[in-house]
Scaffold this active site. Sequence first.
Site: not given
Lengths: 217, 704
Positions: A80, A191, A193
Amino acid sequence: MKFPGTTCDYDVLKALGEAKVEAEIVRYKDLDPDRYSSVVIPGGFSFGDYLRAGSIAASTETMKMVKEMADQGKTVLGICNGFQILTESGLLKGGLLPNLKMRFISKWIYVKVVRDDTRLTKNLPKKVLRMPIAHAEGRFVLDGEEARRLMVFQYSNEKGEVSEDYNPNGSVLNIAGIANEEGNVIGLMPHPERASFPLTSVDGNVDGLLLLRGLRW
Amino acid sequence: MVNLSEYELDVARKRLGRDPNPAEVKVIDALWSEHCSYKSSKIFLRSFPSEGPRVVMGIEDWQDAGAVDIGDGYAIVLKVESHNHPSAVDPFNGAATGVGGIIRDIISKGATPIALLDMIRVGGLRDSRNKWLLKNIIAGIGFYGNSIGIPVVGGELSFDESFSDNPLVDVACVGIVKKDKIKPSVVKEPGLKLVLTGLTGIDGLGGASFASRKLSGENEIGAVQIADPFAGKIVMDVTLEVADKVEAIKDLGGGGLAVAVTEMANGLGARVYVDKVPLRVKDMSPEDIIISETQERMLFAVREENVDYVCRAFEYYEYPCAVIGEISADSVIRFIYEGKEIASLPSELLLSPPLYAWPIREKARKIDVKPNVELEQAVRSVLTHPDQASKEWAYSQFDYEVGTSTVVKPGEADSAVVSLPNGKLLAIKGDANPDLCAEDAYECGKAIFAEAYRNLAVVGARGVAAVDHLQFGDPRKPEIYSNFVDAVRGIGEAARFFSIPIVGGKVSFYNENKNGVPIKPTPLVVMAGLVEGKLLKPKVEEGALVLIGYTRNEMRGSLFAKLFGPHGEVPKVRLQEDYLASEVVLDLINQGIITFVKDVNRGGLVGTLMAVLSKGYSAKVDPDKVLGTDDLMAKLFSENGGRFIAITNSPESVVERAKRRGVIASVIGEVKKEGNYLEIGSRKLNVEREVEHYLNYLEEELSD
């Protein structure tokens, strides 16, 4: 790597732990490149994203060191805002412009892996991954031919079909992430994560871990 | 810009034994503003239950935020705030600074903020100014929340003409902290250094005073603070980093330095060297420095030997940090500029403004005639009311996944759920109901508290703490003050019934437009609870539809009444029914008997079914099975409390388990994945267009 304004540093650290990658958070002035085999630049709003997203962070001493690490063949991942910093600093080709809708977009999307010669995608040919995006400036732009060659992830539907219907921000060729020619510097808008924990992931998927495991040394 | 009345000036004069000088008048004005001193509300707020076995820090202490024990050595910190006036004038910055302010209240307890809720009320979107307000309010919240990395996990968005010109922008924040690491906002010993971080500017001059009167319609933009979330992020990160090395932390909010220093000293004295305050612009007058409400500043009380440590941590990020004075023993707050004392006021004077209890007068209520509405029209009107529409347009602009802790996401259930560092799950929800409060603020106070309790139950949680925000017009108007007192009584009563302490709150008066028309009374309750057994992420599937609880013909204050004319009785809140029905729901969740459950509220049974229909399902309802009234419209649209709808594959088991607790449940129909219909008895309505409206209304109204 934590710049002032980075917001996803703990999330990435947590997910790397889940992926069994040894990692720690390093503040931007404290980087010792010799100590690490890879570097992740997490999402957020580095230096407030004033001027243009990622542009101030891109011109820091820290990024010169990150570039050295990349040149040595170490793995550099930008997520990002990290992706924005990598394009602004020239580690990756192309640029990221404001979304076509001109506003921040937060939602879960699918991406298809279209290049499996990078550090993160080497075991994932044609795999479709579910992850969330959350950005205001994610419209990737790059000249067609080069973009086609460097792209790693494309926004798609569940089945991996790529079309404008599944393009959340207006990126050229539905590109969600690219890598350099060598495949050791990778940037993506979604993302991983946030798709690493069954409890908080939509439908319990942990697709993000498939990518983050590529950082194991 | 000073807001003190002649009477108050006179009180100050008498207690001082002299005339206050102009700087002192500004300091008194800041401290005594309605916004900071609660002078019209304090005596009633004292009636709230704020104690309980879990309460670590409550309202009594007058801290920046209350804290509640959640086990394993952790506490949560909970607070609600608004930025109504600034948002009416400059919606982007007004809403953004509201987020920044609440986050700093949480970090001033040494707690890490983990979730935000925003509750927004605006006028109808046919008015282009309301559109402009809403777009910028949402963008401003996103701008700040996203940049600082705290997820907005839920909230409310609703529409009413009384909020044209005067939108309500509430924001609540939850933080988490180790119980033994909670920081006070007040000091107990003289000699501590006062350390200020951040630059002081000319934005937000007299903000507290501004928020303590009605909107004038004139240019008041100077009273709005400018948000800088990047600075906010540094302040947050570093404050949490140094919290262990400081004695007290205070956010600079309403009334600026004047209020922060006086409240932190808490009866002790302070010397503040105004020329030591780092400035954003040159040549600010000392008075303006004292009352400026520039954001992203924090005040710390620090032992002399730790001052370097604290300031060095800020300087790593090139953020200003300075010692501006110290706490003294003499109980006098002194502001010193270029060696001269420009203000010198006893703490006691500043901390004890005159308190008021204004006259009250109840509004007479009329029972109007029941409107003659055709069933189909009623159903379609309720389903397409803007309050019912999907809020995805709004929450998709928020980074609700940051923190990787958002378990139940915006739009998924009646409450949001976040995971905590100790592995527990925290549910949170904010509720208000201005239409009901306009009819009966007392019943409404109880109703919103009960609703929040029910909203937590649908994900498997029991409430443990609440905060409230009381938003009204001018308290000096007897009917408005009567609403305020009623709402306090209602909320307090419900809180006692559920044994849920109110650990903080806020009052916002003077919510009137420039013509003096007040908003509908809008008390708001934010409740947090813990998932004790199983978590339910409600999911629509085929199955039997069960209604838990009695439906009553009490239509006043409902969406139906709003659309077709007020009539009938105000719903009486039977807290016992809310409690028992919630217990049934928790039981059903823990036994794995239901896949979906939702509190019956806005739009009654029909409005609640939108959650089923919007997923592309059909719902069939047999009105004869809805128990408690014979009136068809009441069966379908009543909003009385104590009720849930659930989807299950073992309906008998649901009815049986409810019965065992003294709750009536009945199988009222079924949910099918065949087309998109709402069947009511023999009437079968195609609702594709209503669902289309649900999905696209906000996007279409608000896209450029």
